[in-house]
Design an enzyme around this catalytic site. Structure first.
Site, PDB file in Angstrom:
ATOM      1  N   PRO A 282     -15.100  12.409  12.632  1.00  0.00           N
ATOM      2  CA  PRO A 282     -16.007  11.762  11.674  1.00  0.00           C
ATOM      3  C   PRO A 282     -17.456  11.650  12.119  1.00  0.00           C
ATOM      4  O   PRO A 282     -18.255  11.007  11.460  1.00  0.00           O
ATOM      5  CB  PRO A 282     -15.384  10.368  11.532  1.00  0.00           C
ATOM      6  CG  PRO A 282     -14.822  10.095  12.877  1.00  0.00           C
ATOM      7  CD  PRO A 282     -14.281  11.412  13.371  1.00  0.00           C
ATOM      8  N   CYS A 398      -7.649  14.478  22.678  1.00  0.00           N
ATOM      9  CA  CYS A 398      -7.144  13.101  22.765  1.00  0.00           C
ATOM     10  C   CYS A 398      -5.633  13.107  22.947  1.00  0.00           C
ATOM     11  O   CYS A 398      -4.914  12.288  22.376  1.00  0.00           O
ATOM     12  CB  CYS A 398      -7.562  12.279  21.552  1.00  0.00           C
ATOM     13  SG  CYS A 398      -7.114  12.986  19.951  1.00  0.00           S
TER      14      CYS A 398
END
Length: 449
Positions: A282, A398
């Site tokens: 984002p 991640c």
């Protein structure tokens, strides 16, 4: 789990039905959260499931907060709740009934991050009321009441029984537990436990608009407790809505985990450089790069809707980049001009951010690791061709699984004859206050002249 408890959990709800419950009641929150849990069981990510629930015009901002809290608690204790229901119910409940129980049971127990949030008898009363308000659950109202009251009476014995099951004790699928033990034989318990604790709210201070000390004083003046936990990172003592955070709308700070804040500094961007942020949505890392340098940044993402969030974040920060909707595996979007720096935050199982997204553990499958590692390798090899000689590429993921992180980095270096520079490697989501961050992996590479 007994065979009778294996069933198709695809959503079959009367989704248009409006229950006659007060929007500020726990029953309303339980029913809304249960509807979201059913969607997650059917394969939908929890944020998207909640967005559908929030579309109900009766859902006030206060109710949204309560529904979200209940749903996230349910995800963090889903393995235990399923085992408890299986131990108490003679046959598997219907999907919405099972979800309602999965939302109620965690509210009657202490979690990894604190005591039970409601009085147990209040939870029972409101769950039974919620069950009686919906056509998909009304016939099970008596069963819901009986099961929850039995849990109150026999709590210690029931928990002792189900906690013998690893999936119930740790609240992860068995394959996830096994993968963590294999990768981290000495730290696996700490890692799994960390994923069951609600994350802190960490902010990144925009140093174009002030220092960390300046911002800490602003928070103190507003009566908001906080502490510095990194070069740009400030962790609030208590999470709050972004609209309540001083200076957020003015771009003084952004919400970003402390581990993610390492990326922009590691990339070593200088003024005037041409930079690619691949898989950028984002936009947290995009914004941070631009806060640190006057660079020509291209933010790439395959999802146009997610890329719109990058634009919103940059507009709030009063920063600009070239936004490009395209797949990082391809080259048809590239103008042929090499980049000085490339940030490659590649797709992965997201196993390192499960405390923020507890639904991930229930949505992923064991085979996803290999599939996503293969995709990420293709993306990395493709982006490497766009890097100028002496340029740097920062590989970020991640994930906690070595197949997606260290093994990926090592194989990439060999395939592309890339020089590996100093970087943190695997960060684990465990440890004290100074290590209160997500589980990210960093590898930095430089291209030969």
């Amino acid at each position: 789990m007994r065979a009778s408890h294996h069933r198709d959990l695809k959503p079959r709800l009367q989704t248009e039905f409006q229950a006659d419950l007060k929007s500020d009641s726990l029953g309303f929150a339980l029913l809304g959260a249960a509807a979201a849990v059913v969607q997650v069981r059917g394969g939908m990510a929890l944020p998207q499931a909640l967005a559908g629930v929030f579309a109900n015009p009766a859902t006030t901002p206060q109710a949204r907060g309560a529904i979200q809290d209940v749903a996230y608690r349910a995800m963090r204790q889903l393995g235990r709740s399923d085992a408890l229901v299986a131990a108490m119910a003679p046959k598997a409940p219907d999907v919405l009934v099972a979800a309602l129980l999965a939302c109620a049971l965690p509210l009657m127990q202490a979690g990894e991050d604190g005591p039970a949030p409601y009085e147990a008898f209040t939870v029972v009363d409101q769950t039974v009321t919620a069950a009686g308000s919906h056509p998909d659950t009304v016939r099970a109202k008596g069963m819901v009441n009986a099961l929850l009251r039995r849990f109150l009476r026999e709590r210690d014995a029931l928990l002792a029984e189900v906690l013998e099951q690893p999936a119930a004790r740790w609240n992860y699928p068995q394959w996830w537990i096994d993968a963590t033990i294999t990768a981290y034989p000495h730290q696996w318990q700490e890692i799994l436990a960390a994923g069951n604790v609600a994350p802190p709210l960490t902010l990144r201070v925009n140093t174009r608009k002030g220092t960390v000390d300046d911002y800490l004083r602003l928070l103190a003046d507003a009566g908001i407790g906080a502490r510095r936990i990194g070069e740009f990172a400030v962790r609030l003592d208590k999470p709050m809505g972004v609209h309540l955070i001083p200076g957020f709308e003015a771009g003084l700070v952004s919400v970003q985990d402390a581990a993610a804040q390492l990326a922009a500094r590691l990339l070593d961007v200088q003024d005037g450089m041409r930079v690619l942020d691949a898989c950028s949505a984002p936009g947290g890392k995009t914004g941070h790069i631009l806060e640190l340098a006057d660079a020509d940044v291209t933010a790439l993402d395959a999802d146009a809707q997610r890329l719109a969030r990058v634009r919103e974040n940059l507009d709030r920060l009063q920063l600009s980049a070239t936004l490009q909707t395209a797949d990082a595996q391809g080259r048809d979007w590239w103008d042929g001009q090499p980049f000085d720096r490339i940030l490659a935050d590649v797709p992965c199982t997201a196993s390192g951010i499960v405390r923020r997204h507890p639904d991930i553990r229930w949505l992923r499958r064991k085979g996803d690791t290999l599939q996503l590692a293969t995709l990420s390798a293709q993306i990395l090899d493709n982006l490497w061709q766009m890097l100028r000689p002496n340029g740097k590429l920062l590989f970020v993921t991640c994930s906690l699984w070595p197949q997606e992180s260290e093994a990926q980095a090592a194989a990439f270096a060999v395939r592309n004859r890339a020089t590996r520079l100093d970087a943190p490697g695997q960060l684990l989501p465990a440890g004290g206050a100074e290590q209160d961050h997500d589980g990210l992996f960093y590898a930095l590479f430089q291209k030969g002249a």
